[in-house]
Design an enzyme around this catalytic site. Structure first.
Site, PDB file in Angstrom:
ATOM      1  N   TYR A  15     -25.386 -23.451  51.081  1.00  0.00           N
ATOM      2  CA  TYR A  15     -26.208 -22.374  50.509  1.00  0.00           C
ATOM      3  C   TYR A  15     -25.997 -21.078  51.288  1.00  0.00           C
ATOM      4  O   TYR A  15     -25.674 -20.043  50.714  1.00  0.00           O
ATOM      5  CB  TYR A  15     -27.674 -22.807  50.557  1.00  0.00           C
ATOM      6  CG  TYR A  15     -28.642 -21.838  49.930  1.00  0.00           C
ATOM      7  CD1 TYR A  15     -28.721 -21.675  48.547  1.00  0.00           C
ATOM      8  CD2 TYR A  15     -29.513 -21.088  50.731  1.00  0.00           C
ATOM      9  CE1 TYR A  15     -29.634 -20.794  47.972  1.00  0.00           C
ATOM     10  CE2 TYR A  15     -30.426 -20.204  50.160  1.00  0.00           C
ATOM     11  CZ  TYR A  15     -30.488 -20.068  48.783  1.00  0.00           C
ATOM     12  OH  TYR A  15     -31.398 -19.186  48.226  1.00  0.00           O
ATOM     13  N   GLU A  44     -23.697 -20.089  53.562  1.00  0.00           N
ATOM     14  CA  GLU A  44     -22.345 -19.506  53.581  1.00  0.00           C
ATOM     15  C   GLU A  44     -21.908 -19.092  52.185  1.00  0.00           C
ATOM     16  O   GLU A  44     -21.176 -18.121  52.015  1.00  0.00           O
ATOM     17  CB  GLU A  44     -21.340 -20.477  54.195  1.00  0.00           C
ATOM     18  CG  GLU A  44     -21.620 -20.823  55.669  1.00  0.00           C
ATOM     19  CD  GLU A  44     -21.432 -19.657  56.649  1.00  0.00           C
ATOM     20  OE1 GLU A  44     -21.170 -18.517  56.218  1.00  0.00           O
ATOM     21  OE2 GLU A  44     -21.560 -19.899  57.864  1.00  0.00           O
ATOM     22  N   ARG A  88     -39.374 -16.741  60.553  1.00  0.00           N
ATOM     23  CA  ARG A  88     -38.734 -15.867  59.567  1.00  0.00           C
ATOM     24  C   ARG A  88     -39.738 -14.828  59.078  1.00  0.00           C
ATOM     25  O   ARG A  88     -40.834 -15.180  58.661  1.00  0.00           O
ATOM     26  CB  ARG A  88     -38.191 -16.668  58.395  1.00  0.00           C
ATOM     27  CG  ARG A  88     -37.357 -15.796  57.479  1.00  0.00           C
ATOM     28  CD  ARG A  88     -36.906 -16.477  56.237  1.00  0.00           C
ATOM     29  NE  ARG A  88     -35.910 -17.484  56.473  1.00  0.00           N
ATOM     30  CZ  ARG A  88     -35.850 -18.604  55.768  1.00  0.00           C
ATOM     31  NH1 ARG A  88     -36.746 -18.853  54.848  1.00  0.00           N
ATOM     32  NH2 ARG A  88     -34.902 -19.471  56.013  1.00  0.00           N
TER      33      ARG A  88
HETATM   34  P1  NAD Z   1     -34.483 -21.775  40.699  1.00  0.00           P
HETATM   35  O1  NAD Z   1     -33.778 -22.994  41.116  1.00  0.00           O
HETATM   36  O2  NAD Z   1     -35.810 -21.906  40.043  1.00  0.00           O
HETATM   37  O3  NAD Z   1     -33.566 -20.880  39.754  1.00  0.00           O
HETATM   38  C1  NAD Z   1     -32.169 -20.902  39.787  1.00  0.00           C
HETATM   39  C2  NAD Z   1     -31.676 -20.976  38.345  1.00  0.00           C
HETATM   40  O4  NAD Z   1     -30.235 -20.968  38.354  1.00  0.00           O
HETATM   41  C3  NAD Z   1     -32.097 -22.269  37.650  1.00  0.00           C
HETATM   42  O5  NAD Z   1     -32.629 -21.964  36.383  1.00  0.00           O
HETATM   43  C4  NAD Z   1     -30.801 -23.056  37.545  1.00  0.00           C
HETATM   44  O6  NAD Z   1     -30.775 -23.941  36.451  1.00  0.00           O
HETATM   45  C5  NAD Z   1     -29.770 -21.952  37.452  1.00  0.00           C
HETATM   46  N1  NAD Z   1     -28.423 -22.355  37.882  1.00  0.00           N
HETATM   47  C6  NAD Z   1     -28.074 -23.040  38.989  1.00  0.00           C
HETATM   48  N2  NAD Z   1     -26.738 -23.206  39.031  1.00  0.00           N
HETATM   49  C7  NAD Z   1     -26.240 -22.585  37.925  1.00  0.00           C
HETATM   50  C8  NAD Z   1     -24.926 -22.414  37.406  1.00  0.00           C
HETATM   51  N3  NAD Z   1     -23.853 -22.903  38.040  1.00  0.00           N
HETATM   52  N4  NAD Z   1     -24.782 -21.735  36.234  1.00  0.00           N
HETATM   53  C9  NAD Z   1     -25.854 -21.242  35.576  1.00  0.00           C
HETATM   54  N5  NAD Z   1     -27.125 -21.379  36.036  1.00  0.00           N
HETATM   55  C10 NAD Z   1     -27.299 -22.040  37.188  1.00  0.00           C
HETATM   56  O7  NAD Z   1     -34.609 -20.845  41.996  1.00  0.00           O
HETATM   57  P2  NAD Z   1     -35.357 -19.463  42.219  1.00  0.00           P
HETATM   58  O8  NAD Z   1     -36.328 -19.681  43.300  1.00  0.00           O
HETATM   59  O9  NAD Z   1     -35.804 -18.886  40.942  1.00  0.00           O
HETATM   60  O10 NAD Z   1     -34.172 -18.581  42.829  1.00  0.00           O
HETATM   61  C11 NAD Z   1     -33.503 -17.602  42.062  1.00  0.00           C
HETATM   62  C12 NAD Z   1     -32.486 -16.893  42.937  1.00  0.00           C
HETATM   63  O11 NAD Z   1     -33.152 -16.234  44.013  1.00  0.00           O
HETATM   64  C13 NAD Z   1     -31.451 -17.827  43.566  1.00  0.00           C
HETATM   65  O12 NAD Z   1     -30.202 -17.197  43.563  1.00  0.00           O
HETATM   66  C14 NAD Z   1     -31.949 -17.991  44.973  1.00  0.00           C
HETATM   67  O13 NAD Z   1     -30.906 -18.270  45.863  1.00  0.00           O
HETATM   68  C15 NAD Z   1     -32.593 -16.649  45.241  1.00  0.00           C
HETATM   69  N6  NAD Z   1     -33.638 -16.756  46.280  1.00  0.00           N
HETATM   70  C16 NAD Z   1     -34.832 -17.348  46.003  1.00  0.00           C
HETATM   71  C17 NAD Z   1     -35.790 -17.482  47.013  1.00  0.00           C
HETATM   72  C18 NAD Z   1     -37.128 -18.119  46.765  1.00  0.00           C
HETATM   73  O14 NAD Z   1     -37.927 -18.204  47.694  1.00  0.00           O
HETATM   74  N7  NAD Z   1     -37.462 -18.531  45.567  1.00  0.00           N
HETATM   75  C19 NAD Z   1     -35.497 -17.016  48.297  1.00  0.00           C
HETATM   76  C20 NAD Z   1     -34.260 -16.443  48.536  1.00  0.00           C
HETATM   77  C21 NAD Z   1     -33.335 -16.316  47.520  1.00  0.00           C
HETATM   78  N1  UDP Z   2     -42.093 -27.657  55.171  1.00  0.00           N
HETATM   79  C1  UDP Z   2     -43.129 -28.472  55.599  1.00  0.00           C
HETATM   80  N2  UDP Z   2     -43.587 -29.433  54.734  1.00  0.00           N
HETATM   81  C2  UDP Z   2     -43.095 -29.581  53.477  1.00  0.00           C
HETATM   82  C3  UDP Z   2     -42.052 -28.725  53.044  1.00  0.00           C
HETATM   83  C4  UDP Z   2     -41.561 -27.770  53.925  1.00  0.00           C
HETATM   84  O1  UDP Z   2     -43.614 -28.367  56.733  1.00  0.00           O
HETATM   85  O2  UDP Z   2     -43.580 -30.462  52.763  1.00  0.00           O
HETATM   86  C5  UDP Z   2     -41.602 -26.607  56.092  1.00  0.00           C
HETATM   87  C6  UDP Z   2     -40.087 -26.577  56.265  1.00  0.00           C
HETATM   88  O3  UDP Z   2     -39.695 -27.470  57.292  1.00  0.00           O
HETATM   89  C7  UDP Z   2     -39.847 -25.122  56.632  1.00  0.00           C
HETATM   90  C8  UDP Z   2     -40.936 -24.371  55.852  1.00  0.00           C
HETATM   91  O4  UDP Z   2     -41.927 -25.347  55.534  1.00  0.00           O
HETATM   92  O5  UDP Z   2     -40.060 -24.921  58.009  1.00  0.00           O
HETATM   93  C9  UDP Z   2     -40.434 -23.706  54.587  1.00  0.00           C
HETATM   94  O6  UDP Z   2     -39.697 -24.662  53.857  1.00  0.00           O
HETATM   95  P1  UDP Z   2     -39.068 -24.369  52.427  1.00  0.00           P
HETATM   96  O7  UDP Z   2     -38.192 -25.520  52.092  1.00  0.00           O
HETATM   97  O8  UDP Z   2     -40.132 -23.990  51.482  1.00  0.00           O
HETATM   98  O9  UDP Z   2     -38.188 -23.048  52.613  1.00  0.00           O
HETATM   99  P2  UDP Z   2     -37.079 -22.583  53.669  1.00  0.00           P
HETATM  100  O10 UDP Z   2     -36.998 -23.552  54.808  1.00  0.00           O
HETATM  101  O11 UDP Z   2     -35.825 -22.529  52.883  1.00  0.00           O
HETATM  102  O12 UDP Z   2     -37.589 -21.271  54.098  1.00  0.00           O
END
Ligand code: NAD
Ligand code: UDP
Ligand code: UDP
Length: 313
Positions: free
Chosen positions: A147, A149, A279
């Site tokens: 993810y 990289e 973070r």
């Molecule tokens: P999500 O998994 O709900 O949405 C991702 C969507 O992409 C899904 O609908 C999935 O079906 C689609 N998808 C995955 N691979 C695909 C492919 N090869 N072709 C077409 N569609 C594909 O996740 P999200 O939380 O809505 O995240 C959306 C974006 O925001 C992502 O790029 C994620 O990396 C980025 N992002 C989200 C968060 C967060 O906290 N939610 C944080 C950082 C970055």
């Molecule tokens: N985490 C936790 N319990 C859970 C799920 C996640 O303590 O049931 C912790 C996880 O180890 C991380 C933080 O919550 O430190 C955020 O995790 P998440 O997977 O939501 O996002 P990311 O680690 O990608 O920020």
């Protein structure tokens, strides 16, 4: 009356993407939602399917896509550790091949293109809070590497398309975002804790819960993305989008228990490999360039999310 644009949202059936599609339609645009439904569902966009300005296309962005659009939001990519580690090779392909295809599309159509990058490009950060010039501390061969990289390489591609082809790019580094339509079992902390609390199950703290995150409500995030797309073309980012209010995971657990009035106890589980300890975004750049800051308080966002999970569970 702003001009109606034809906007492509990849990953539009996902959590953030579905809220973005809704917002773009409300702003008066035509929306083409492209998704392979790996983690997204039709349920997330079912309310939009009757809208004549909304079009849904099942497609995997690792394959070429020929459509005519004016703006592209590239969100396609599984976002939670459980989902992106399920098929890590496909995760890297989605970020890298997906970026190449969407940039090729942007180049041909001269569309503006925005990449949903992530705070994970900073890895387990040694600088706190994280500013955009911090280059990160990522383990390229660990379980999060596919993810982290993949997203880093996508950023490289965006800037190389700009330098080499003059492509009109935007890069947002999204920090932890939460709200309705989060996947109930994608293992992310907010959805896990709420579902556990509503079901009266123990709340799983990984490690001692002292690690921190900062949680941005989804409507604030969508507003930041839309502002970035509308910003002057010389502002490419990368720009941090997230809520700078930092909280420990233990504090989050206690808040969820209080708001749901659950009887759940907190239980400790092992901390996953390469789990970042701290973070928090520095959002000075977004404030200065986009006039953006999150408005929704953690508790208010949690209440909305709890309401959503109560209805769907
Ligand atoms: P999500 O998994 O709900 O949405 C991702 C969507 O992409 C899904 O609908 C999935 O079906 C689609 N998808 C995955 N691979 C695909 C492919 N090869 N072709 C077409 N569609 C594909 O996740 P999200 O939380 O809505 O995240 C959306 C974006 O925001 C992502 O790029 C994620 O990396 C980025 N992002 C989200 C968060 C967060 O906290 N939610 C944080 C950082 C970055
Ligand atoms: N985490 C936790 N319990 C859970 C799920 C996640 O303590 O049931 C912790 C996880 O180890 C991380 C933080 O919550 O430190 C955020 O995790 P998440 O997977 O939501 O996002 P990311 O680690 O990608 O920020
Ligand atoms: N591409 C696409 N849609 C388009 C234009 C290009 O999916 O409308 C894909 C194309 O298949 C190619 C990639 O985007 O693999 C990169 O395109 P670019 O024009 O940059 O490179 P080239 O075609 O020269 O390899």
């Amino acid at each position: 009356m702003p001009t109606r644009k034809k906007v492509l949202v990849t990953g539009g059936a996902g959590f953030v993407g579905s809220h973005l599609c809704e917002r773009l339609l409300a702003d008066g645009h035509d929306v083409l939602c492209v998704d392979n439904f790996f983690t997204g569902t039709r349920d997330n966009i079912v309310a939009l399917l009757d809208n004549p300005h909304f079009e849904l296309m099942r497609h995997d962005v690792t394959f070429p896509l020929y459509v005519e659009v004016g703006e592209i939001y590239n969100l396609a990519c599984p976002a939670s550790p459980v989902h992106y580690q399920y098929d890590p090779v496909q995760t890297t392909k989605t970020s890298v091949h997906g970026a190449i295809n969407m940039l090729g599309l942007a180049k041909r159509t001269k569309a503006k293109i925005l990449q949903a990058s992530t705070s994970e490009v900073y890895g387990d950060p040694t600088v706190h809070p994280q500013t955009e010039d911090y280059r990160g501390n990522v383990n390229p061969i660990g379980p999060r590497g596919c993810y982290d990289e993949g997203k880093r390489c996508a950023e490289t591609l965006f800037f190389d398309y700009r330098r080499q082809h003059g492509t009109n790019i935007r890069v947002a580094r999204i920090f932890n975002t939460f709200g309705p339509r989060m996947h109930p079992n994608d293992g992310r902390v907010v959805s896990n804790f709420i579902v556990q609390a509503l079901q009266g199950k123990p709340i799983t703290l990984y490690g001692d819960g002292s690690q921190t995150r900062s949680f941005c409500y989804v409507s604030d995030m969508v507003d930041g993305l839309v502002r970035l797309m509308a910003a002057p073309d010389d502002f490419t980012g990368p720009v941090n989008l997230g809520n700078p209010r930092e909280s420990s995971i233990r504090e989050l657990a206690e808040t969820v228990v209080r708001l749901t009035k659950a009887k759940s106890k907190l239980v400790k589980k092992p901390l996953p490999a390469d789990d970042p300890m701290q973070r928090c975004p520095d959002i000075s750049l977004a404030k200065a360039k986009l006039g953006w800051r999150p408005k929704v308080k953690l508790e208010d966002g949690l209440k909305e999310t709890i309401r959503y999970f109560k209805e769907t569970l």
